[in-house]
Design a protein around this motif. Sequence first.
Motif: not given
Length: 80
Positions: A11, A3, A13, A5
Amino acid sequence: MTQFQTSTITQRDIISPELYAVRVAGHVENDAAEALVEFMRAAFNRHDEKIDMRLDLTAFTGNDWDSLFDGDVIISASAP
């Protein structure tokens, strides 16, 4: 999938490992833009084929003008 961030870029999913989706909210500063470039470079390096990138800009309010013309940003846009 890792992920990604920053304070303004997150980002999302996604089920497909070749699809990278990010939400951009607020004002994007140079550091956030450069961090995204590095994250996407790593993504290009992990995949032999093309990858897809989906941007959600519904909450985007602007950016530092000089980040648009940063050499790393321009190069990443043309990466294989």
